[in-house]
Motif scaffolding. Structure first.
Motif, PDB file in Angstrom:
ATOM      1  N   THR A   9       0.845  -1.204   0.000  1.00 41.82           N
ATOM      2  CA  THR A   9       0.000   0.000   0.000  1.00 41.82           C
ATOM      3  C   THR A   9       0.875   1.247   0.000  1.00 41.82           C
ATOM      4  N   SER A  13      -3.474  10.126  -1.504  1.00 37.48           N
ATOM      5  CA  SER A  13      -3.999  11.478  -1.297  1.00 37.48           C
ATOM      6  C   SER A  13      -4.596  11.605   0.091  1.00 37.48           C
ATOM      7  N   ARG A  14      -4.525  12.804   0.595  1.00 42.65           N
ATOM      8  CA  ARG A  14      -5.095  13.121   1.896  1.00 42.65           C
ATOM      9  C   ARG A  14      -5.903  14.406   1.714  1.00 42.65           C
ATOM     10  N   SER A  50     -19.451   3.956   1.603  1.00 41.22           N
ATOM     11  CA  SER A  50     -18.560   4.993   1.069  1.00 41.22           C
ATOM     12  C   SER A  50     -17.509   5.385   2.109  1.00 41.22           C
ATOM     13  N   ALA A  51     -16.345   5.791   1.630  1.00 38.63           N
ATOM     14  CA  ALA A  51     -15.250   6.176   2.537  1.00 38.63           C
ATOM     15  C   ALA A  51     -15.627   7.397   3.360  1.00 38.63           C
ATOM     16  N   SER A  93     -15.588  14.849   0.608  1.00 37.10           N
ATOM     17  CA  SER A  93     -14.152  15.101   0.534  1.00 37.10           C
ATOM     18  C   SER A  93     -13.926  16.411  -0.215  1.00 37.10           C
ATOM     19  N   MET A 115      -9.544  12.292   5.086  1.00 35.21           N
ATOM     20  CA  MET A 115      -9.660  11.039   4.346  1.00 35.21           C
ATOM     21  C   MET A 115      -8.348  10.785   3.613  1.00 35.21           C
ATOM     22  N   THR A 116      -7.783   9.592   3.810  1.00 34.81           N
ATOM     23  CA  THR A 116      -6.573   9.191   3.099  1.00 34.81           C
ATOM     24  C   THR A 116      -6.937   8.084   2.133  1.00 34.81           C
ATOM     25  N   GLU A 117      -6.508   8.236   0.897  1.00 37.17           N
ATOM     26  CA  GLU A 117      -6.717   7.201  -0.111  1.00 37.17           C
ATOM     27  C   GLU A 117      -5.368   6.579  -0.441  1.00 37.17           C
ATOM     28  N   TYR A 118      -5.403   5.294  -0.784  1.00 39.85           N
ATOM     29  CA  TYR A 118      -4.185   4.519  -0.997  1.00 39.85           C
ATOM     30  C   TYR A 118      -4.176   3.862  -2.367  1.00 39.85           C
ATOM     31  N   SER A 142       0.657  12.628  -6.389  1.00 42.48           N
ATOM     32  CA  SER A 142       0.112  12.505  -5.054  1.00 42.48           C
ATOM     33  C   SER A 142       0.206  13.842  -4.314  1.00 42.48           C
TER      34      SER A 142
END
Length: 148
Positions: A9, A13-14, A50-51, A93, A115-118, A142
């Motif tokens: 991982t 983005s944050r 959903s996130a 977001s 929110m952090t996306e990986y 990123s």
């Protein structure tokens, strides 16, 4: 991040989670809003998978505040239309904000929601040129420093 040892991982983005309200709503002029005050409003939320919804639900549980009455809509576009129609307020977001002048975004404080996306990949696929190239390009775009 996934805990499966087969997976690699990379934080990609944050983004802040913000409140969205109809333009002209009494909250639209606020510089920020607390979760406690947000939960006093009529809420329109994304589906539980959903996130954004997961982060919002975790924050309300951590505060010990329940949000038992809300409208649930399964798409971001549907949420935006409901907000624009004045049916309530929501969260999204910051990266997903629409350029819709019918909607105003307000930062959430106390606590801020992030929110952090990986990027996620099978470790045994990292050696493939296309996968490595994709990850390299994604990391260049990123919003998280490479050392994060």
């Amino acid at each position: 991040p996934m805990s499966d040892p087969r997976l690699e991982t990379h934080p990609f983005s944050r983004d802040r989670i913000v409140t969205i309200v109809p333009a002209g709503h009494r909250l639209s002029r606020l510089p920020s809003i607390s979760m406690k005050n947000l939960l006093k409003e009529r809420l329109i939320l994304r589906e539980s998978g959903s996130a954004t919804r997961r982060i919002f639900d975790e924050a309300t549980r951590a505060l010990g505040i329940a949000h038992t009455e809300f409208m649930e809509i399964g798409s971001q576009e549907g949420v935006y239309e409901a907000i624009a129609a004045g049916l309530g307020v929501s969260v999204t977001s910051e990266a997903e904000l629409s350029r819709d002048n019918r909607i105003v975004a307000i930062p959430i404080d106390d606590p801020p929601l992030i929110m952090t996306e990986y990027l996620v990949c099978l470790k045994d696929r990292l050696r493939l040129g296309a996968v490595g190239a994709f990850i390299a390009i994604a990391e260049q775009h990123s919003n998280i420093a490479a050392s994060a």
